[in-house]
Design a protein around this motif. Structure first.
Motif, PDB file in Angstrom:
ATOM      1  N   GLY A   1       0.836  -1.324   0.182  1.00  0.00           N
ATOM      2  CA  GLY A   1       0.046   0.042  -0.037  1.00  0.00           C
ATOM      3  C   GLY A   1       0.950   1.377   0.059  1.00  0.00           C
ATOM      4  N   PRO A   2       1.474   1.494  -1.243  1.00  0.00           N
ATOM      5  CA  PRO A   2       2.566   2.633  -1.004  1.00  0.00           C
ATOM      6  C   PRO A   2       1.525   4.004  -1.199  1.00  0.00           C
ATOM      7  CG  PRO A   2       2.425   1.544  -3.486  1.00  0.00           C
ATOM      8  CD  PRO A   2       1.679   0.657  -2.516  1.00  0.00           C
ATOM      9  N   VAL A   3       1.725   4.757  -0.182  1.00  0.00           N
ATOM     10  CA  VAL A   3       1.216   6.031  -0.238  1.00  0.00           C
ATOM     11  C   VAL A   3       1.976   7.256  -0.156  1.00  0.00           C
ATOM     12  CG1 VAL A   3      -0.800   7.373   0.981  1.00  0.00           C
ATOM     13  CG2 VAL A   3      -0.939   4.870   0.752  1.00  0.00           C
ATOM     14  N   GLY A   4       2.615   7.813   0.885  1.00  0.00           N
ATOM     15  CA  GLY A   4       3.409   8.781   0.989  1.00  0.00           C
ATOM     16  C   GLY A   4       4.804   8.381   0.247  1.00  0.00           C
TER      17      GLY A   4
ATOM     18  N   THR B   1      15.095  12.431  -2.768  1.00  0.00           N
ATOM     19  CA  THR B   1      16.507  13.249  -2.632  1.00  0.00           C
ATOM     20  C   THR B   1      16.982  13.220  -3.927  1.00  0.00           C
ATOM     21  OG1 THR B   1      17.572  11.168  -2.087  1.00  0.00           O
ATOM     22  CG2 THR B   1      16.746  12.749  -0.105  1.00  0.00           C
ATOM     23  N   GLN B   2      18.124  13.610  -4.124  1.00  0.00           N
ATOM     24  CA  GLN B   2      18.790  13.580  -5.501  1.00  0.00           C
ATOM     25  C   GLN B   2      18.857  12.318  -5.988  1.00  0.00           C
ATOM     26  OE1 GLN B   2      20.018  16.245  -7.526  1.00  0.00           O
ATOM     27  NE2 GLN B   2      19.704  18.022  -6.173  1.00  0.00           N
ATOM     28  N   SER B   3      19.220  11.292  -5.049  1.00  0.00           N
ATOM     29  CA  SER B   3      19.424   9.913  -5.408  1.00  0.00           C
ATOM     30  C   SER B   3      18.587   8.918  -5.201  1.00  0.00           C
ATOM     31  CB  SER B   3      20.904   9.733  -4.811  1.00  0.00           C
ATOM     32  OG  SER B   3      20.521   9.794  -3.553  1.00  0.00           O
ATOM     33  N   HIS B   4      17.596   8.983  -4.247  1.00  0.00           N
ATOM     34  CA  HIS B   4      16.696   7.851  -3.827  1.00  0.00           C
ATOM     35  C   HIS B   4      15.099   8.535  -3.574  1.00  0.00           C
ATOM     36  CE1 HIS B   4      20.624   6.424  -2.496  1.00  0.00           C
ATOM     37  NE2 HIS B   4      19.981   5.362  -2.707  1.00  0.00           N
ATOM     38  N   ILE B   5      14.480   7.446  -3.822  1.00  0.00           N
ATOM     39  CA  ILE B   5      13.144   7.861  -3.517  1.00  0.00           C
ATOM     40  C   ILE B   5      12.769   6.913  -2.219  1.00  0.00           C
ATOM     41  CG2 ILE B   5      10.574   7.368  -4.770  1.00  0.00           C
ATOM     42  CD1 ILE B   5      12.316   6.772  -7.284  1.00  0.00           C
ATOM     43  N   TYR B   6      11.999   7.571  -1.347  1.00  0.00           N
ATOM     44  CA  TYR B   6      11.413   7.057  -0.280  1.00  0.00           C
ATOM     45  C   TYR B   6       9.970   7.067  -0.320  1.00  0.00           C
ATOM     46  CZ  TYR B   6      15.889   8.295   1.167  1.00  0.00           C
ATOM     47  OH  TYR B   6      17.575   8.391   1.258  1.00  0.00           O
ATOM     48  N   VAL B   7       9.543   5.536   0.110  1.00  0.00           N
ATOM     49  CA  VAL B   7       8.093   5.540  -0.117  1.00  0.00           C
ATOM     50  C   VAL B   7       7.548   4.647   1.120  1.00  0.00           C
ATOM     51  CG1 VAL B   7       6.183   4.223  -1.729  1.00  0.00           C
ATOM     52  CG2 VAL B   7       8.403   4.741  -2.677  1.00  0.00           C
ATOM     53  N   ALA B   8       6.618   5.405   1.831  1.00  0.00           N
ATOM     54  CA  ALA B   8       5.866   4.657   3.004  1.00  0.00           C
ATOM     55  C   ALA B   8       4.858   3.967   2.713  1.00  0.00           C
ATOM     56  CB  ALA B   8       5.214   5.800   3.592  1.00  0.00           C
ATOM     57  N   ASP B   9       4.662   2.655   3.258  1.00  0.00           N
ATOM     58  CA  ASP B   9       3.467   1.564   2.947  1.00  0.00           C
ATOM     59  C   ASP B   9       2.636   1.764   4.175  1.00  0.00           C
ATOM     60  OD1 ASP B   9       3.607  -0.903   0.866  1.00  0.00           O
ATOM     61  OD2 ASP B   9       2.236  -1.051   2.646  1.00  0.00           O
ATOM     62  N   TRP B  10       1.441   2.141   3.738  1.00  0.00           N
ATOM     63  CA  TRP B  10       0.358   2.080   4.716  1.00  0.00           C
ATOM     64  C   TRP B  10       0.034   0.774   5.284  1.00  0.00           C
ATOM     65  CZ3 TRP B  10      -2.367   6.185   6.258  1.00  0.00           C
ATOM     66  CH2 TRP B  10      -3.551   6.043   6.894  1.00  0.00           C
TER      67      TRP B  10
ATOM     68  N   LEU C   1       6.170   0.544   6.989  1.00  0.00           N
ATOM     69  CA  LEU C   1       7.756   0.662   6.583  1.00  0.00           C
ATOM     70  C   LEU C   1       7.809   1.731   5.466  1.00  0.00           C
ATOM     71  CD1 LEU C   1       8.211  -1.075   4.060  1.00  0.00           C
ATOM     72  CD2 LEU C   1       8.167  -2.829   5.499  1.00  0.00           C
ATOM     73  N   VAL C   2       8.961   2.009   5.381  1.00  0.00           N
ATOM     74  CA  VAL C   2       9.397   2.946   4.358  1.00  0.00           C
ATOM     75  C   VAL C   2      10.397   2.336   3.635  1.00  0.00           C
ATOM     76  CG1 VAL C   2      10.596   5.017   3.627  1.00  0.00           C
ATOM     77  CG2 VAL C   2       9.002   5.217   5.508  1.00  0.00           C
TER      78      VAL C   2
ATOM     79  N   PRO D   1       2.054   4.603   8.179  1.00  0.00           N
ATOM     80  CA  PRO D   1       2.874   5.953   7.852  1.00  0.00           C
ATOM     81  C   PRO D   1       2.205   6.613   6.377  1.00  0.00           C
ATOM     82  CG  PRO D   1       3.792   3.993   7.048  1.00  0.00           C
ATOM     83  CD  PRO D   1       3.001   3.602   7.600  1.00  0.00           C
ATOM     84  N   ALA D   2       2.080   7.897   6.771  1.00  0.00           N
ATOM     85  CA  ALA D   2       1.371   8.677   5.686  1.00  0.00           C
ATOM     86  C   ALA D   2       2.558   9.595   5.011  1.00  0.00           C
ATOM     87  CB  ALA D   2       0.168   9.585   6.160  1.00  0.00           C
ATOM     88  N   GLY D   3       2.544  10.893   5.710  1.00  0.00           N
ATOM     89  CA  GLY D   3       3.292  11.752   5.080  1.00  0.00           C
ATOM     90  C   GLY D   3       4.858  11.322   5.131  1.00  0.00           C
ATOM     91  N   VAL D   4       5.840  11.774   4.239  1.00  0.00           N
ATOM     92  CA  VAL D   4       7.268  11.578   4.050  1.00  0.00           C
ATOM     93  C   VAL D   4       7.867  12.672   3.671  1.00  0.00           C
ATOM     94  CG1 VAL D   4       7.634   8.966   4.593  1.00  0.00           C
ATOM     95  CG2 VAL D   4       7.209  10.025   2.275  1.00  0.00           C
ATOM     96  N   LEU D   5       8.956  12.983   4.445  1.00  0.00           N
ATOM     97  CA  LEU D   5       9.638  14.388   3.903  1.00  0.00           C
ATOM     98  C   LEU D   5      11.111  14.060   4.006  1.00  0.00           C
ATOM     99  CD1 LEU D   5       8.322  17.647   4.853  1.00  0.00           C
ATOM    100  CD2 LEU D   5       8.506  16.778   2.669  1.00  0.00           C
TER     101      LEU D   5
END
Lengths: 185, 321
Positions: B102-105, B109-118, B122-123, B143-147
């Protein structure tokens, strides 16, 4: 401030949450044109304690307090709804479902699960009346999550589609009956 | 128009006729339309929809990467992410890869994508160059919002069902911290100085202000009903917060720490972002399927543009932000 490893925290927090929901909220909008003046239509639609007078699936309404109604369904069961906002000038009201009775409890994926009278969660809706080309247009707009809160597969009758279909049927039945009542010669 | 180039083993690549996220171009807003399974591209200055592009099933999260070349989208029910890559001036390649339950958030960064799984709590860390998952980080519930905060080499995650924010040290994830905020935090916003983090608490109807040096909640600012997401103005003076059940945006004066005014927007506003120059606040209305353009100088609605059904824009969706 708790200073713990986030990995460890996974074990410490409760697994279930009353307000948990799936990732996709659903929406349904249904409307009907009625050959009657908006004020006359709003007199029925805007009466929060009188849904049973025009919705065929509702047998009776009991007001728990000024803003809370308990709907007894014709097929059995109850839905408790809370009035969030009402505006007579705009001919619009907003409400939410606070509670629903359980139809059955069954086991799914090794856990007990309750089936409610409507297969939805975190439901809120707006009912409004506007002047139409001739007469009025009544619009019923709802937003909600499906009945099953965890990840797929979903149990029978508790998918996104089941939720949308159930609410669409509720709105259609009410709006179509409202039209036939108000247009009766 | 799109041409399928490759579809094998779940990997799915299409070429789209679309304007890339070029740094010099006019700002574009990438809006995820969750109930239409696509992304609308809106030219903010022209106030026009310039493209609509299919992605995976039920897209929710979106983030314009700091490299200005990639836009990433989470497809919540499709259990995948879509990565837009600018190829030429007119074209971008969209690659969709399966990812989690369940990828949501989503953020990058310059090199990586961070995906929070509802669902998995986990990210996932995905390398942009290879689109391979290189790590997973356990966080709180749903987890919802990620920054990402590149200056502090941190990741912030709002754990909706744990009422907390995870502060993850990207150099050493074991040294990460979780702090309690309000009830059901969803969206996050970071000040441009990086000194303050804002967690929008859906159920308690307020915003927790976190000092990123001390990692303490220094204030709770009351906003409207079922607030969802927030964005800080480039000068760090104002915070804009969407209130889902009020159909409004709260404007917070960060110097006095309270709500200055509210602005009526569309129905059930969710995502929010601001143009790099601070002039335009774009509000994504899930209920009415459109975006509201707010003139941030005079705090009035300048325009409304149709996007699609169930528009969410959950993340930073404006190019050159």
């Amino acid at each position: 401030m708790r200073n713990l490893s986030v990995g460890l925290l996974l074990l410490l927090v409760p697994i279930t949450n009353l307000f948990a929901h799936g990732p996709t909220r659903q929406q349904v909008t249904e409307s009907v044109s009625i050959d009657a003046p908006p004020q006359q239509v709003w007199a029925m639609v805007g009466n929060f304690s009188a849904l049973h007078e025009w919705h065929p699936a509702i047998a009776s309404t009991e007001m728990q307090d000024d803003k809370t109604r308990i709907l007894s369904l014709a097929q059995g069961g109850t839905i408790t709804e809370e009035l969030k906002q009402i505006d007579d000038a705009k001919m619009m009201l907003k409400y939410r479902i606070a509670e629903m009775s359980t139809v059955e409890t069954f086991e799914f994926a090794g856990k007990p699960l309750e089936r409610k009278v409507l297969p939805v969660n975190t439901y809120s809706a707006t009912l409004s009346v506007a002047a139409g080309d001739t007469g009025s247009t009544v619009t019923w707009k709802g937003k909600f999550y499906r009945g099953y809160l965890l990840n797929p597969p979903t149990p029978e009758g508790m998918s996104d589609k089941d939720a949308v279909d159930a609410i669409t049927a509720v709105y259609r039945a009410g709006l179509d009956n409202l039209k036939s009542m108000l247009e009766k010669p | 128009m799109c041409t399928r180039l490759l579809s094998a083993g779940g990997l799915h690549v299409v070429l789209l006729g679309l304007l890339p996220a070029a740094a010099a171009a006019d700002p574009l807003a990438y809006i995820t339309n969750q109930l239409d399974d696509n992304v609308s591209v809106i030219d903010i200055e022209a106030r026009a929809l310039v493209g609509t592009h299919p992605v995976g099933h039920r897209p929710a999260g979106v983030y314009v990467c700091p490299d200005s070349k990639h836009v990433v989208v989470s497809n919540a029910e499709g259990q995948s992410i879509s990565v837009f890559t600018a190829k030429t001036k007119e074209q971008a390649q969209v690659t969709t890869i399966p990812l989690g339950q369940g990828p949501v958030g989503i953020t990058c960064t310059q090199s990586h994508i961070y995906v929070a799984d509802w669902y998995e709590h986990l990210v996932r860390v995905v390398e942009i160059a290879s689109l391979h998952t290189v790590a997973t980080i356990a966080v709180g519930q749903s987890p919802a919002g990620v920054l990402a905060d590149p200056h502090r080499n941190r990741l912030y995650v709002a754990n909706r069902d744990s009422d907390s924010v995870s502060i993850i040290d990207l150099a050493d994830t074991q040294a990460s911290t979780e702090i309690a905020v309000g009830d059901a935090p969803f969206g996050l916003a970071l000040s441009h100085s990086g000194k303050q983090l804002f967690a929008v608490n859906v159920r308690s109807g307020d915003v927790s202000v976190i000092d990123t040096s001390t990692l303490r909640v220094t204030a709770n600012i009351e906003v409207g009903t079922w607030p969802y997401c927030a964005i800080v103005s480039p000068d760090d003076r104002r915070l804009f917060v969407t209130n889902q059940e009020d159909d409004t945006v709260s404007v917070i004066d960060l110097e006095i720490g309270r709500e200055l005014t509210t602005i009526d927007v569309g129905e059930t506003p969710e995502g929010i972002d601001i143009s790099a120059d601070g002039r335009w606040v774009i509000v994504v209305n899930w209920g009415s399927g459109n975006v509201t353009v707010i003139d941030a100088e005079v705090l009035t609605v300048a325009d409304t543009i149709t996007s699609g059904r169930g528009s969410r824009g959950f993340g930073r969706f404006i190019t050159t932000h």
